[in-house]
Design an enzyme around this catalytic site. Structure first.
Site, short mmCIF file in Angstrom:
data_model
loop_
_atom_site.label_atom_id
_atom_site.label_comp_id
_atom_site.label_asym_id
_atom_site.label_seq_id
_atom_site.Cartn_x
_atom_site.Cartn_y
_atom_site.Cartn_z
CE1 TYR A 40 38.82 35.05 47.49
CE2 TYR A 40 37.57 36.96 48.16
CZ TYR A 40 38.48 36.37 47.31
OH TYR A 40 39.03 37.07 46.29
CG HIS A 54 36.66 37.09 41.30
ND1 HIS A 54 37.07 37.72 42.44
CD2 HIS A 54 37.53 37.45 40.33
CE1 HIS A 54 38.13 38.44 42.16
NE2 HIS A 54 38.45 38.29 40.90
CG ASP A 100 43.22 36.17 37.14
OD1 ASP A 100 43.64 36.48 38.27
OD2 ASP A 100 42.22 35.46 36.97
#
Ligand code: MGD
Ligand code: MGD
Ligand code: 4MO
Length: 856
Positions: free
Chosen positions: A396, A135, A165
């Protein structure tokens, strides 16, 4: 009125207004729409009309931005470790122990540039690694998949191959029953809000706590919708070791299942369905394969053990009669199954030893209930908004300015609209993220690929080191979260101090986590101190159409609200300065400032058709009008249930991945939902951990493991309600003052550990006492939060404390920041996968002698 200027920004928790006066941020507030913004959508269900509030219902952690900018943990100057001499003694063994001296930017940049060249010259390609996190602060230009990827590619690096994850059990397990590799094995959720409100009679929340996890980036946008469902009389049920905040807010029956035993519970429910005829026989006959083999397993015909509600009772802790009642209720109603944060995948149950078994069961249950028929789907009203998805703005993960076509969504998404210099990493060597410390310390590691291209990609092992490349000798760490987010993270301390690691740079905003293990520290600034652009919750990549979680599509210009504090610089500027020393400055920037790149992203999107650049800059945001009711997307899997051609706006499966006809059927070899996946039959026949028929295999670190004699409690450490991983916690953020997040004891804010009343009483522990939670991997001091809200035998905490603070107390080393991943196992869920299993963790707790020991 107070003379401040109003800017806009976006965060992992939603878009904000930022009020600035005299170069200082006064406050941040949730973005609110005005009369000039477009009208919003209406959903009609059961005679009622529903429309969401016209403001951004941001996450609590978003509102801490001001405190993060002005945190006293900000790194404001470049720094060098006192006993690090690039031309003499480097003293790697002192990383994390010795202090720092302030140096100039020129000195810092020269050392880094010189060392990059030395590594290449002396060791060759592969010697440098840029470990990346999952992130980042919001924004398409500054994101790690954008600027950092471009920078790293221009230098060449050993890739730290991430494990999936968020998706573990879904990628390694569920996917093989239904495909959807492009979404890493989770369902899409299109049209889910309208269908659920109109048709569903019950929602089963299974390892799903959207009031904490907020659909990742959507703040409380989904809360209103769940309140509508309650008003409509839709019944809620929660299956979770924790009566979590979603269960607390909405109520409904709580099934306190023991961690990682979910597959047993699910199989017992399916047993009841199979034996009592409570499943969709027509759907099973026409849309699925392998049911007879699965049914034979459920009935015990193959292994002599019928998977009855009585069979599961001693494993899960759920009484047989309750299981039978739930199965009958569920089998006779239209039910939405909510798994994880959006209800369509994820969930802490998937991040443990039996994670794949559980996720596989979830798909099979829906296959038995007629997945895709009205009111029968995955979801918890967190995803599936009637947005205009034809309006294009990149997410993103679509690669930003990276120029990387292989490891971002750039090639399938934004590249055609914003051509820029291609960048490629010439180093093929990779190291698996969870095994990286071992790779450094033992010199070798094996991993398996995370790649959404195809179901088959995960079966290919890769090994480190790779012939032809150098082992790792330099770590360029961006941020510093590994100690809190990677399993058995204490290994990192030894890896950082290993003699083979000649140089460590850390580029961070705050002095926390791994930053304290670097030789050179480069101070980056927050996103409020630089330009960027981004759409709320638009992650792109593997979460294609990720905006489906927020009520309105909001694209923000992320203003540079203030000048960078101290001598800090934007990451982009730091990369530019280093590459300029290597003669690559212009290749990196293409002559563009960050604001120029922001304009290029703007131009690549559909925004210019609707709003002029200057107007967008002035207002700071644009709200995309909702889709016309007649053009709303169809409901996910409806096409499949009806036997139609696929009609959803997603570019998957790929043309070659259909069994017979393009657009017809799923990505599986048969094109159907497979109860016994063909792919497992083909590829894991020799792997007892990954059987084609999904057996219940108890956790290798569960209650019945040998280790449980010494460590009888099961710890789950899941996603924090108050912080976004490490990014809002610690650093004297406003989040720290939330009493349900950290407890102030003897001047230190201790991380909370949720403990059941009986377990606490048995150990003489009282509410807010300090407790030591420990196993052979380490010991952490937490503050006990005692209640009946966690099931006995389980302790629950959140992962991702930003602080990592080892202290010695009378010869014993304990961690007091709250880094619970120092206790979790580094073992993969199953052989032949690179998966994390933090929710398979055995511990013991005891009352800690006193807080005075920590008086600092
Ligand atoms: P973050 O804290 O988001 O967590 O794990 P990570 O991605 O490692 O890390 C982001 C890092 O980047 C931080 O150090 C932050 O400071 C830095 N950073 C962000 N923005 C910037 C910037 O603009 N500039 C610079 N220089 N640095 C920046 C998340 C991972 O954790 C995930 S996604 C999951 S799903 C796993 N979940 C999980 C769990 O459920 N339980 C347990 N026990 N562990 C888990 N770990 C995993
Ligand atoms: P978790 O918190 O791991 O989140 O989203 P999820 O994977 O859904 O798990 C949800 C619930 O599962 C919890 O209530 C937990 O008690 C329960 N649980 C844990 N183990 C088990 C088990 O064995 N069985 C059952 N039945 N339940 C179990 C994660 C998602 O959240 C991700 S991947 C990211 S990257 C984001 N992280 C994040 C954050 O850090 N902070 C906030 N505020 N929101 C976030 N949203 C996202
Ligand atoms: Mo995640």
């Amino acid at each position: 009125s107070d003379g401040s200027l109003r800017y806009t920004t976006c965060t992992n928790g939603g878009p904000l207004f930022v009020y600035v006066k005299d170069g200082r941020i006064l406050r941040v507030t949730p973005l609110e729409f005005d009369a000039t913004d477009p009208s919003t959508w209406v959903i009609e269900a059961r005679g009622r009309k529903f429309s969401p509030p016209r403001r951004a219902l941001v996450a609590p952690h978003a509102l801490t931005m001001k405190s993060l900018v002005y945190s006293d943990k900000r790194i404001l100057h470049p720094m060098k470790r006192v006993d690090f001499d690039p031309d003499g003694e480097r003293n790697p063994q002192n990383r994390g122990k010795s202090g720092y001296v302030r140096i100039t930017w020129d000195e810092a940049l020269d050392i880094v540039a010189k060392e990059i060249n030395r590594q290449k010259r002396v060791h060759g390609p592969g010697a440098i690694t840029f470990p990346m996190s999952s992130h980042h602060q919001w924004g398409n230009v500054g994101y790690y998949l954008s600027s950092l990827m471009r920078f790293a590619n221009l230098i060449g690096f050993t890739r730290v191959a991430a494990n999936p994850d968020s998706w573990e059990g879904w990628y390694w397990g569920a996917m093989h029953h239904f495909g959807n590799s492009m979404r890493v094995g989770v369902p899409a959720g299109y049209g889910g809000v309208e269908d659920c409100l109109k048709e569903a009679e019950m929602i089963v929340f299974w390892s799903s706590d959207p009031e904490s996890t907020n659909g990742a980036y959507a703040g409380f946008e989904g809360t209103t919708r769940r309140l509508w469902a309650k008003e409509l009389g839709i019944e809620f049920v929660h299956i979770d070791p924790h009566c979590n905040p979603t269960a607390q807010l909405f109520g409904g029956r709580w099934f306190p299942v023991r961690p990682q035993t979910d597959a047993a519970l699910a199989q017992a429910i399916m047993y009841v369905w199979a034996t009592e005829g409570l499943y969709d026989k027509d759907y099973v006959a026409t849309r699925t394969t392998g049911f007879d083999e699965w049914k034979a397993y459920l009935l015990g015909e193959t292994d002599g053990v019928p998977k009855t509600p009585e069979w599961q009772e001693s494993e899960t802790g759920i009484p047989a009669k309750d299981v039978r009642a739930l199965a009958r209720k569920w089998g006779g109603r239209k039910v939405y199954l909510a798994v994880g944060m959006t209800g369509t995948g994820f969930g802490g149950a998937g991040r443990g030893a039996t994670g794949a078994q559980w996720a596989r069961c979830m798909i099979m249950m829906m296959a038995m209930q007629g997945w895709g028929k009205p009111g029968v789907n995955f979801g918890n009203l967190e995803i599936g908004i009637p947005h205009d998805l034809h309006f294009y703005f990149p997410g993103y993960a679509d690669g930003g300015i990276s120029g990387d076509l292989a490891f971002t969504g750039n090639a399938v998404n934004n590249y055609q609209r914003m051509p820029h210099i291609l960048t490629m990493n010439p180093v093929k060597q990779m190291v698996p993220r969870q095994q990286m410390p071992d790779a450094i310390i033992d010199g070798e590691a094996t991993g398996y690929l995370w790649d959404g291209m195809a179901q088959e990609a995960q079966f290919a092992p890769f090994t480190y080191p790779m012939p032809g490349y150098s082992p790792i000798h330099m770590i360029y760490r961006y941020g510093g979260s590994s100690l809190s987010t990677v399993t058995r993270s204490g290994r990192w301390v030894d890896a950082y101090r290993h003699e083979s690691i000649e140089f460590v740079v850390n580029q961070s905003i705050w002095m926390e986590g791994e930053a304290q293990f670097a030789d050179i520290i480069l101070p980056a600034c927050t996103s409020l101190e630089r330009w960027d652009i981004g759409e709320w919750a638009n992650s792109g990549g593997y979460a294609h159409h990720g905006v489906n979680v927020v009520n309105h599509r909001v694209v923000t210009l992320q203003h540079k609200c203030i000048e960078p504090l101290g001598e800090s610089k934007s990451d982009y500027e730091i990369f530019t300065a280093i590459l300029t020393r290597l003669g690559l400055g212009a290749v990196f920037t293409e002559g563009c400032s960050e604001l120029d790149w922001v304009k290029r992203v703007f131009d690549s999107s559909d925004l210019p058709d609707h709003v002029a650049w200057k107007k967008f800059c002035r207002k700071g945001y644009y709200v995309v009008p909702p889709e016309k009711p007649e053009l709303r997307q169809p409901v996910d899997m409806r096409w499949f249930a009806k036997g139609r051609r696929k009609d959803l706006p997603e570019p998957a499966p790929m043309p070659s991945q259909y069994a017979e006809q393009f657009g017809m059927g799923l990505q599986t070899p048969s094109g159907k939902l497979e109860f016994v996946p063909e792919i497992f039959k083909r590829h894991t026949a020799d792997n007892p951990d990954r059987p084609a028929v999904n057996r219940y295999i108890p956790s290798w670190e569960g209650r019945n493991a040998e280790l449980a004699e010494r460590y009888p409690l099961q710890m789950i450490a899941t996603h924090s309600r108050y912080s976004f991983h490490t990014s809002m916690d610690g650093k004297n953020s406003a989040v720290n003052q939330v009493d349900d997040h950290r407890a102030l004891i003897a001047g230190h804010r201790f991380w909370l550990l949720r403990v059941n009343t009986a377990d606490a009483a048995a150990r003489g522990i009282r509410h807010r006492d300090l407790v030591k939670i420990f196993n052979d991997r380490g010991a952490v001091i937490c503050a006990a939060d005692i209640s009946p809200l966690v099931t006995p035998g389980v302790v629950k905490s959140y992962e991702a404390s930003a602080e990592f603070q080892l202290v010695d107390v009378e010869g014993e080393t304990v961690e007091i920041g709250g880094c619970l991943n120092t206790l979790t196992p580094d073992r993969s869920q199953s052989r032949g996968t690179s998966s994390m299993a933090p929710n398979s963790c055995l511990v013991q707790i005891e009352k800690w002698r006193n807080a005075e020991a920590f008086k600092m």
